[in-house]
Enzyme design. Structure first.
Site, PDB file in Angstrom:
ATOM      1  N   SER A 156       9.104  -8.563   2.919  1.00  0.00           N
ATOM      2  CA  SER A 156       8.214  -7.413   3.055  1.00  0.00           C
ATOM      3  C   SER A 156       8.915  -6.071   2.900  1.00  0.00           C
ATOM      4  CB  SER A 156       7.502  -7.451   4.412  1.00  0.00           C
ATOM      5  OG  SER A 156       8.410  -7.204   5.462  1.00  0.00           O
TER       6      SER A 156
ATOM      7  N   LYS B 266       9.880  -2.398   9.538  1.00  0.00           N
ATOM      8  CA  LYS B 266       9.176  -1.633   8.503  1.00  0.00           C
ATOM      9  C   LYS B 266       9.760  -0.232   8.442  1.00  0.00           C
ATOM     10  CE  LYS B 266       6.157  -5.053   8.204  1.00  0.00           C
ATOM     11  NZ  LYS B 266       6.173  -6.014   7.053  1.00  0.00           N
TER      12      LYS B 266
END
Length: 265
Positions: free
Chosen positions: A92, A135
């Site tokens: 990701s 993230k």
């Protein structure tokens, strides 16, 4: 190794070290008192090692155990309060972070200062999972955030993002006390969207809330799917409503594999 596993290892070493500190006590008295009579040295078929060698070996082992215990305690303090290693299990954050990369994460920084836009953050997500997420922080409290035609706008300014894998193929905007994705408001039962009373304005990120995005924009389970991450407190809505939120730390160094060692930006 987790802090609990490290603590267990330290305890085992401490027990071994403590056991080596006890000396056997010889029984006094002759055969009449129930003790075993001494066997003359000349009649014993087994030769004893010099007492000095055994004592010297014991001292060396104790010194090594002491060193390992001290090092373990220092490491336990560091990984509990200052810095930890984290392993990347998914794509990701590609291309910035690859699967199997190992990072150093500063756990102390956010106790002294607030996170900054662009930080790569390890945090507790507002969805059921056994692992922390990692993230990039794209929006902080008070920011206006929008994704339009593949470009992220923060406070009306388009962001240059050389680190992303591809431009996002969705539209997103924070407005009306909501997060809209492709024109639809996010369902509060599926994501963390604070109640209207927690917002300071209908089109800015609420206090204590952060918008997180993966660098692999179109293959990342991030804030455009589950709403806001939080620096502290409990999640307001979504599947983890009422559970503890928080930032674990700031990922600042990629140190494995060796050919990719470097500071993270």
């Amino acid at each position: 190794m987790t802090p609990l596993e490290l603590l267990g290892l330290i305890c085992v070493l401490a027990v071994v070290r403590g056991a080596m500190s006890f000396r056997p006590v010889a029984a006094n008295g002759g055969a009449a008192s129930g003790s075993i009579a001494n066997i003359p040295a000349e009649s014993s078929p087994v030769e004893k090692a010099p007492a000095g060698e055994g004592a010297a070996l014991s001292v060396v082992i104790k010194e090594y155990l002491d060193a390992f215990i001290v090092a373990g305690l220092v490491a336990l303090f560091l990984i509990s309060f200052v810095v930890r290693t984290f392993f990347i299990p998914s794509g990701s954050m590609e291309p910035t972070l690859q699967i199997h990369d190992v990072l150093l994460v500063n756990e102390f920084e956010y106790r002294l200062s607030k996170p900054h836009d662009g930080d790569i953050v390890v945090f507790t997500p507002p969805i059921p999972t056994t692992n922390d997420f990692i993230k990039r922080l794209m929006g902080s409290p008070g920011d206006k955030l929008r994704v339009h035609d593949g470009i992220v706008y923060r406070n009306g300014v388009p962001l240059a993002e050389p680190y992303i894998a591809q431009k996002p193929n969705y539209e997103m905007e924070i407005k009306g006390y909501q997060v809209f994705v492709d024109g639809e408001p996010m369902d509060p039962s599926q994501g963390n969207i604070p109640p209207r009373s927690a917002w300071t304005a209908p089109d800015t990120i609420p206090p204590n809330c952060y918008f997180m995005m993966g660098d692999n924009r179109n293959d990342s389970e991030d804030s455009h799917l589950w709403g806001f991450a939080q620096l502290h407190g409990t999640f307001a809505t979504g599947p983890e409503a009422g559970k503890n939120a928080g930032f674990t730390g700031h990922a600042f160094l990629l140190f494995w594999p060796p050919n990719r060692i470097g500071l993270l930006h």
